[in-house]
Scaffold this active site. Structure first.
Site, mmCIF file in Angstrom:
data_model
loop_
_atom_site.group_PDB
_atom_site.id
_atom_site.type_symbol
_atom_site.label_atom_id
_atom_site.label_comp_id
_atom_site.label_asym_id
_atom_site.label_seq_id
_atom_site.Cartn_x
_atom_site.Cartn_y
_atom_site.Cartn_z
ATOM 1 N N HIS A 129 2.026 -45.754 -13.456
ATOM 2 C CA HIS A 129 0.811 -46.515 -13.195
ATOM 3 C C HIS A 129 0.047 -45.874 -12.033
ATOM 4 O O HIS A 129 0.621 -45.165 -11.204
ATOM 5 C CB HIS A 129 1.131 -47.968 -12.836
ATOM 6 C CG HIS A 129 1.810 -48.720 -13.932
ATOM 7 N ND1 HIS A 129 1.144 -49.228 -15.018
ATOM 8 C CD2 HIS A 129 3.128 -49.029 -14.112
ATOM 9 C CE1 HIS A 129 2.005 -49.836 -15.822
ATOM 10 N NE2 HIS A 129 3.210 -49.724 -15.299
ATOM 11 N N ALA A 179 25.274 -39.596 -4.704
ATOM 12 C CA ALA A 179 25.112 -40.780 -5.547
ATOM 13 C C ALA A 179 24.163 -41.790 -4.921
ATOM 14 O O ALA A 179 24.157 -41.987 -3.699
ATOM 15 C CB ALA A 179 26.471 -41.432 -5.795
ATOM 16 N N THR A 184 12.400 -37.673 -3.615
ATOM 17 C CA THR A 184 10.938 -37.710 -3.636
ATOM 18 C C THR A 184 10.306 -36.359 -3.323
ATOM 19 O O THR A 184 9.097 -36.206 -3.478
ATOM 20 C CB THR A 184 10.417 -38.743 -2.626
ATOM 21 O OG1 THR A 184 10.846 -38.360 -1.311
ATOM 22 C CG2 THR A 184 10.943 -40.135 -2.943
ATOM 23 N N LYS A 185 11.126 -35.394 -2.850
ATOM 24 C CA LYS A 185 10.590 -34.061 -2.571
ATOM 25 C C LYS A 185 11.634 -33.014 -2.929
ATOM 26 O O LYS A 185 12.821 -33.318 -3.093
ATOM 27 C CB LYS A 185 10.164 -33.935 -1.120
ATOM 28 C CG LYS A 185 11.251 -34.160 -0.093
ATOM 29 C CD LYS A 185 10.658 -34.073 1.324
ATOM 30 C CE LYS A 185 11.715 -34.296 2.388
ATOM 31 N NZ LYS A 185 11.143 -34.211 3.753
#
Length: 208
Positions: A129, A179, A184-185
């Protein structure tokens, strides 16, 4: 003790029959979704496969996956999910294994050779989204402004169970993700990362 042997025998027979059935169903799903599959694939259980027209999905040799509550019972069992939207390209290399994992590909997701994907891992190359509330109020506008970026997991990487890998990430050759991480990068090769968001822990050369 006789009842124990009878139970185990019946369980073995039922498991064998179920495996034959599931492998036929997996062949059917891949075949009619136009998935190119190499030699030696092993599937325990039945995955969800949704490959849109105008997209591509290819799998190398010796692919192995576990699906559902009867296989790799480490908690949070579900079937593997492969969703490739129109225009997307999902590529899985040779000798890749995964369990109860989901890959959603709107643009490009690539897994190199010898990659190991732990149970319940999810890989998304899309935000699904728009981040602006004004866009989300209309479905067409929302789709138009949704951001996507390729995900690459290079050869010999190991992704720990319950990890989330987000759009635009490259995980380098031989890297390890702990784990439950949220990646995110991008992660350089031969490094160990973990946490939410995932951060550097140490080099793989330091592992005993």
């Amino acid at each position: 003790m006789l009842h124990v042997y009878i139970y185990r025998f019946c369980k073995k027979v039922l498991r064998t029959v179920y495996l034959i059935y599931t492998r036929l169903m997996v062949w059917f799903k891949f075949k009619f979704n136009n998935v190119k599959v190499g030699r030696g694939m092993k599937s325990f259980g039945i995955p969800l496969v949704d490959v849109w027209v105008g997209s591509s999905f290819s799998i190398g040799d010796n692919f192995m996956m576990n699906n559902g509550k009867y296989f790799n019972t480490i908690g949070r069992q579900q079937s593997c999910c492969f969703v490739v939207q129109r225009g997307g390209a999902l590529t899985i290399g040779n000798n890749v294994g995964m369990s109860d994992s989901a890959i959603v590909c709107y643009k490009s997701v690539t897994l190199g050779d010898n990659v190991t994907i732990g149970g319940n891992v999810v890989i998304y190359d899309t935000d699904f989204h728009s981040l602006k509330k004004e866009h989300r109020q209309d479905m067409a506008t929302d789709i138009q402004h949704t951001k996507c970026a390729p995900v690459v997991i290079e050869k010999d990487a190991f992704i720990g169970a319950h990890t989330t890998i987000l759009k635009g990430v490259t995980i380098g050759e031989g890297a390890i993700v702990g784990a439950g991480s949220v990646v995110t990068k991008s992660i350089p090769k031969n490094e160990i990362w973990g946490g939410n968001p995932a951060k550097f822990i140490k080099n793989t050369s330091e592992v005993n």
